[in-house]
Design an enzyme around this catalytic site. Structure first.
Site, PDB file in Angstrom:
ATOM      1  N   LYS A 113     -27.079 -19.551 -22.398  1.00 50.85           N
ATOM      2  CA  LYS A 113     -27.837 -20.686 -21.844  1.00 50.85           C
ATOM      3  C   LYS A 113     -29.086 -20.179 -21.116  1.00 50.85           C
ATOM      4  O   LYS A 113     -29.672 -19.184 -21.516  1.00 50.85           O
ATOM      5  CB  LYS A 113     -26.925 -21.515 -20.938  1.00 50.85           C
ATOM      6  CG  LYS A 113     -25.607 -21.859 -21.621  1.00 50.85           C
ATOM      7  CD  LYS A 113     -24.787 -22.880 -20.906  1.00 50.85           C
ATOM      8  CE  LYS A 113     -23.509 -23.110 -21.702  1.00 50.85           C
ATOM      9  NZ  LYS A 113     -22.852 -24.347 -21.369  1.00 50.85           N
ATOM     10  N   GLY A 116     -18.297 -26.518 -19.631  1.00 55.52           N
ATOM     11  CA  GLY A 116     -18.671 -26.165 -18.260  1.00 55.52           C
ATOM     12  C   GLY A 116     -17.865 -26.887 -17.198  1.00 55.52           C
ATOM     13  O   GLY A 116     -18.207 -26.863 -16.019  1.00 55.52           O
TER      14      GLY A 116
HETATM   15  P1  PGA Z   1     -18.510 -23.358 -21.458  1.00 52.15           P
HETATM   16  O1  PGA Z   1     -19.749 -23.708 -22.417  1.00 52.15           O
HETATM   17  O2  PGA Z   1     -17.738 -22.245 -22.109  1.00 52.15           O
HETATM   18  O3  PGA Z   1     -19.167 -22.928 -20.158  1.00 52.15           O
HETATM   19  O4  PGA Z   1     -17.709 -24.595 -21.319  1.00 52.15           O
HETATM   20  C1  PGA Z   1     -19.597 -23.759 -23.815  1.00 52.15           C
HETATM   21  C2  PGA Z   1     -20.924 -23.989 -24.465  1.00 52.15           C
HETATM   22  O5  PGA Z   1     -21.824 -24.545 -23.827  1.00 52.15           O
HETATM   23  O6  PGA Z   1     -21.133 -23.632 -25.641  1.00 52.15           O
END
Ligand code: PGA
Length: 254
Positions: A10, A179
């Protein structure tokens, strides 16, 4: 079919941090007997070349690949702020994400625009992970199939029917699990992945069994081993728990 374990960093990491984490991942996973797996790091644009330098120097010929988190569907042009497939290939990217829920919901990308990106990226020589997934409201109002089918029809509208199955990967990521620490239950995941498999069959009747479906949403080192074994789960897309080399490597080896 090799299982894919992918890290989505990200909008995190300076070049220095990205290089350190990439080097840590290389140390932890290369040399392990993982013939049935491949790995992708989706780094932020600004760190791609730095990560590519480390991968080319220390992991060339391995199954650890570099990817970008987004792409614009044109070769070049007056598109201020955008990045083309040619530019990504020039930074040694093999993969790109299309349709991540943060881009759909926070940045307002439409299913159609995501379809243009998917087709253009594939045509340009990048491999694509097409992300799909429903919100909690959509799930609770019984719209899972309608949402996934709509995202896939638009997302695949211009993809050639004879695409090599290893080049197009689907990531089922329920928005409410991203998330949030709320991983979807095994039954929910298997039901959604079976549905995605059926939908893929409509588009690619010959290759559907060879296309990978990743699960994403609050994957952690302590649940990865159980998730990766579920029916129709051909890999994992990891956000938060991919930021540290140690934690991502534990998931990669799970
Ligand atoms: P996360 O995000 O593992 O933090 O839930 C997954 C993603 O955004 O691909």
């Amino acid at each position: 079919m090799k299982k894919m374990i992918a890290a989505n960093w990200k909008m995190y990491k300076t070049r220095r941090e990205a290089v350190q984490t990439t080097a840590g991942i290389i140390t932890n996973i290369l040399g392990k007997r993982l013939e049935d797996r491949e790995f992708v790091i989706f780094a932020p644009f600004t760190a791609l070349q730095s990560c590519a330098d480390v991968l080319n120097a220390e992991a060339s010929g391995s199954r650890l690949f570099l990817g970008a988190q987004d792409v614009y569907p044109a070769g070049e042009g007056a598109f201020t702020g955008e990045i083309s497939p040619v530019m990504l290939l020039d930074c040694s990217c093999a993969w790109v994400l299309a349709g991540h829920s943060e881009r759909r919901h926070l940045l307002g990308e439409s299913d159609e625009f995501i379809g243009k990106k998917t087709a253009f990226a594939l045509e340009s020589g990048l491999n694509v992970v097409l992300c799909i997934g429903e919100t909690l409201v959509e799930r609770e109002s019984g719209q899972l199939e309608r949402v996934l089918s709509g995202q896939m029809s638009a997302g695949l509208a211009a993809v050639p029917k004879d695409i090599k199955p290893s080049r197009l990967v689907f990531a089922y990521e329920p928005v409410w699990a991203i998330g949030t620490g709320k991983v979807a239950g095994s039954e929910e995941i298997m039901e959604a992945h079976a549905l995605v498999r059926r939908l893929i069959k409509n588009f690619f009747p010959l290759q559907y069994a060879h296309m990978r479906i990743l699960y994403g949403g609050s994957v952690k080192p302590d649940n990865a081993g159980q998730l990766i074994k579920l029916d129709n789960v051909d890999g994992l897309l990891v956000g938060g728990a991919s930021m540290e080399a140690e934690s991502f490597s534990r998931i990669a080896l799970a």
